[in-house]
Design a protein around this motif. Structure first.
Motif, mmCIF file in Angstrom:
data_model
loop_
_atom_site.group_PDB
_atom_site.id
_atom_site.type_symbol
_atom_site.label_atom_id
_atom_site.label_comp_id
_atom_site.label_asym_id
_atom_site.label_seq_id
_atom_site.Cartn_x
_atom_site.Cartn_y
_atom_site.Cartn_z
ATOM 1 N N UNK A 53 0.823 -1.196 0.000
ATOM 2 C CA UNK A 53 0.000 0.000 0.000
ATOM 3 C C UNK A 53 0.864 1.256 0.000
ATOM 4 N N UNK A 54 1.942 1.239 0.792
ATOM 5 C CA UNK A 54 2.846 2.396 0.838
ATOM 6 C C UNK A 54 3.484 2.621 -0.531
ATOM 7 N N UNK A 55 3.878 1.533 -1.205
ATOM 8 C CA UNK A 55 4.462 1.663 -2.537
ATOM 9 C C UNK A 55 3.460 2.237 -3.533
ATOM 10 N N UNK A 56 2.212 1.795 -3.423
ATOM 11 C CA UNK A 56 1.174 2.314 -4.309
ATOM 12 C C UNK A 56 0.899 3.788 -4.030
ATOM 13 N N UNK A 57 0.909 4.169 -2.745
ATOM 14 C CA UNK A 57 0.685 5.566 -2.370
ATOM 15 C C UNK A 57 1.800 6.452 -2.908
ATOM 16 N N UNK A 58 3.052 5.968 -2.785
ATOM 17 C CA UNK A 58 4.184 6.754 -3.295
ATOM 18 C C UNK A 58 4.100 6.889 -4.811
ATOM 19 N N UNK A 59 3.719 5.807 -5.490
ATOM 20 C CA UNK A 59 3.596 5.861 -6.943
ATOM 21 C C UNK A 59 2.504 6.847 -7.351
ATOM 22 N N UNK A 60 1.385 6.842 -6.621
ATOM 23 C CA UNK A 60 0.299 7.773 -6.917
ATOM 24 C C UNK A 60 0.746 9.209 -6.673
ATOM 25 N N UNK A 61 1.511 9.415 -5.590
ATOM 26 C CA UNK A 61 2.002 10.762 -5.283
ATOM 27 C C UNK A 61 2.942 11.253 -6.364
ATOM 28 N N UNK A 62 3.829 10.344 -6.846
ATOM 29 C CA UNK A 62 4.749 10.737 -7.914
ATOM 30 C C UNK A 62 3.979 11.111 -9.176
ATOM 31 N N UNK A 63 2.928 10.376 -9.464
ATOM 32 C CA UNK A 63 2.111 10.691 -10.636
ATOM 33 C C UNK A 63 1.448 12.057 -10.473
ATOM 34 N N UNK A 64 0.980 12.361 -9.266
ATOM 35 C CA UNK A 64 0.360 13.662 -9.012
ATOM 36 C C UNK A 64 1.372 14.781 -9.186
ATOM 37 N N UNK A 65 2.597 14.588 -8.659
ATOM 38 C CA UNK A 65 3.636 15.628 -8.796
ATOM 39 C C UNK A 65 3.970 15.839 -10.267
ATOM 40 N N UNK A 66 4.112 14.739 -11.002
ATOM 41 C CA UNK A 66 4.442 14.857 -12.423
ATOM 42 C C UNK A 66 3.337 15.588 -13.164
ATOM 43 N N UNK A 67 2.086 15.265 -12.822
ATOM 44 C CA UNK A 67 0.958 15.928 -13.471
ATOM 45 C C UNK A 67 0.938 17.410 -13.140
ATOM 46 N N UNK A 68 1.280 17.776 -11.897
ATOM 47 C CA UNK A 68 1.274 19.174 -11.501
ATOM 48 C C UNK A 68 2.425 19.929 -12.160
ATOM 49 N N UNK A 69 3.586 19.297 -12.270
ATOM 50 C CA UNK A 69 4.699 19.912 -13.000
ATOM 51 C C UNK A 69 4.260 20.316 -14.404
ATOM 52 N N UNK A 70 3.634 19.362 -15.087
ATOM 53 C CA UNK A 70 3.184 19.623 -16.452
ATOM 54 C C UNK A 70 2.082 20.670 -16.468
ATOM 55 N N UNK A 71 1.211 20.657 -15.475
ATOM 56 C CA UNK A 71 0.139 21.646 -15.416
ATOM 57 C C UNK A 71 0.716 23.055 -15.300
ATOM 58 N N UNK A 72 1.730 23.209 -14.470
ATOM 59 C CA UNK A 72 2.369 24.510 -14.307
ATOM 60 C C UNK A 72 2.980 24.977 -15.626
ATOM 61 N N UNK A 73 3.677 24.075 -16.303
ATOM 62 C CA UNK A 73 4.281 24.416 -17.591
ATOM 63 C C UNK A 73 3.207 24.799 -18.606
ATOM 64 N N UNK A 74 2.157 24.006 -18.689
ATOM 65 C CA UNK A 74 1.085 24.309 -19.640
ATOM 66 C C UNK A 74 0.434 25.654 -19.329
ATOM 67 N N UNK A 75 0.195 25.929 -18.059
ATOM 68 C CA UNK A 75 -0.395 27.220 -17.676
ATOM 69 C C UNK A 75 0.493 28.373 -18.124
ATOM 70 N N UNK A 76 1.801 28.223 -17.924
ATOM 71 C CA UNK A 76 2.729 29.286 -18.310
ATOM 72 C C UNK A 76 2.730 29.502 -19.816
ATOM 73 N N UNK A 77 2.772 28.404 -20.573
ATOM 74 C CA UNK A 77 2.811 28.519 -22.031
ATOM 75 C C UNK A 77 1.498 29.092 -22.552
ATOM 76 N N UNK A 78 0.390 28.654 -21.991
ATOM 77 C CA UNK A 78 -0.904 29.200 -22.413
ATOM 78 C C UNK A 78 -0.992 30.692 -22.099
ATOM 79 N N UNK A 79 -0.405 31.092 -20.970
ATOM 80 C CA UNK A 79 -0.422 32.508 -20.594
ATOM 81 C C UNK A 79 0.381 33.355 -21.578
ATOM 82 N N UNK A 80 1.620 32.942 -21.869
ATOM 83 C CA UNK A 80 2.435 33.765 -22.764
ATOM 84 C C UNK A 80 1.851 33.758 -24.178
ATOM 85 N N UNK A 81 1.266 32.638 -24.579
ATOM 86 C CA UNK A 81 0.637 32.588 -25.904
ATOM 87 C C UNK A 81 -0.550 33.540 -25.962
ATOM 88 N N UNK A 82 -1.369 33.526 -24.927
ATOM 89 C CA UNK A 82 -2.555 34.387 -24.891
ATOM 90 C C UNK A 82 -2.176 35.850 -24.771
#
Length: 366
Positions: free
Chosen positions: A9-38
């Motif tokens: 369960x701990x391994x699954x929780x860590x894997x889920x957390x890593x996926x969330x961090x990776x998704x948030x990293x990309x979200x931040x990048x996408x937000x920035x690119x969408x902002x400068x484009x707009x």
């Protein structure tokens, strides 16, 4: 639950957390690119605003591209080669513009030497007594020609053939690279209409002799190159306050990060100037600057180095908790600064930006 089940369960929780961090990293990048484009798209409605926004935005775009390439290299290393940077060296240098004197890779003397060289190149490339370009509105500096070429400006001679050709190509390449990076993650830039009517009249673009301009600005003991640095700081502050913030629309997170990075580096740079010229601490201009640097709001913002790092870089440490793309600033304020909230920090940020703008505007020679 057995010990084996708990470990799984701990391994699954860590894997889920890593996926969330990776998704948030990309979200931040996408937000920035969408902002400068707009923002870039919106600025095309007014040629004068387009030039001002281009100068003010390019260093931040360079940071987004640099950090985006780093994120791409970490997340999808085989796809980095698909993004070609025609001006890679210039992008690397331009991203340091936002650091000003807060650049740990270059000491005060090195920054001053950079600006002295830039002035020589501007003087060679431009008409006599017109070696300094500025965007000014109501007496406040919004941008200067020094900002894009900070640390490197080897192609300025092209300005004598086609005005701003080099800067335009540099800005275009940075924007193209930002779009190419998010496409490697499977996304395309998204354009959102912004309320540019809130800008009002555009700043006036002027070219002048900086020696004449500086006879009434800042301390007479300051070298001209340091005054160039102060004008870049002033332009960065006013662009954040009067150009980016009023038309942020749905991009509150990217604008907050740009503002926080700008304030952090501006305060540290101005503090270094104060230390360097401590004998001038009692002059009116330095006194006003000190009142901002030493204010409770500024001291608190300067202490939030972890938040500054998260505003500069996309990679999120796995130790941070309570994050989510639905939260103001993704929850990064609360997770990096226990006891504080986004609302508190943002209020302090706007207060310090306005105070810096006023202090820099009124900084005349005694």
């Amino acid at each position: 639950m057995s010990g084996k089940s708990a470990k799984l369960q701990r391994q699954q929780d860590r894997a889920a957390a890593r996926a969330d961090w990776a998704a948030l990293d990309l979200r931040m990048l996408r937000d920035d690119v969408n902002w400068i484009a707009s923002l870039g798209e919106a600025s095309q409605a007014n040629a004068q605003w387009q030039g001002i926004i281009g100068l003010a935005l390019t260093p931040h775009m360079a940071r987004i591209v640099h950090e985006g390439m780093d994120l791409l290299g970490r997340r999808r290393p085989t796809q980095v080669r698909a993004v070609t940077l025609k001006f890679a060296t210039e992008i690397e240098a331009s991203r340091h513009t936002v650091k000003l004197l807060d650049d740990t890779q270059k000491l005060y003397d090195g920054v001053i030497q950079d600006f002295e060289r830039i002035d020589r190149e501007h003087s060679k490339a431009w008409a006599p007594r017109r070696n300094f370009g500025m965007g000014v509105k109501d007496g406040r500096v919004y941008s200067t020609s020094r900002s894009v070429e900070f640390q490197r400006s080897g192609r300025l001679s092209e300005r004598t053939i086609v005005p701003n050709e080099y800067s335009n190509r540099l800005g275009y390449d940075i924007g193209r690279a930002a779009a190419a990076i998010v496409r490697q993650f499977g996304h395309a830039p998204e354009f959102t209409p912004l309320p540019v009517d809130l800008w009002g009249e555009a700043p006036s673009a002027v070219t002048l002799d900086r020696a004449d301009y500086y006879t009434t600005r800042f301390e007479p003991e300051f070298p001209a190159a340091l005054k160039d640095v102060l004008c870049v700081i002033e332009g960065s502050v006013n662009s954040c306050l009067h150009a980016f913030k009023p038309v942020e629309g749905p991009f509150t997170n990217p604008v907050f990060r740009v503002q926080f990075v700008t304030v952090s580096h501006a305060l540290n740079a101005l503090d270094e100037v104060r230390d360097k010229y401590s004998q001038l601490a009692d002059t009116p201009g330095m006194t006003r600057i000190s009142s901002v640097i030493d204010s409770p709001q500024a001291l608190n913002l300067r202490s939030l180095r972890k938040l500054r790092n998260r505003c500069m870089h996309y990679l999120i440490p796995p130790t941070l908790i309570g994050l989510g793309d639905h939260l103001p600033m993704y929850g990064l304020v609360e997770s990096t600064s226990p006891g504080l909230s986004y609302e508190i920090v943002n209020a302090e940020l706007q207060h310090v930006l306005a105070a810096l703008s006023d202090a820099l505007y009124s900084w005349k020679q005694a």
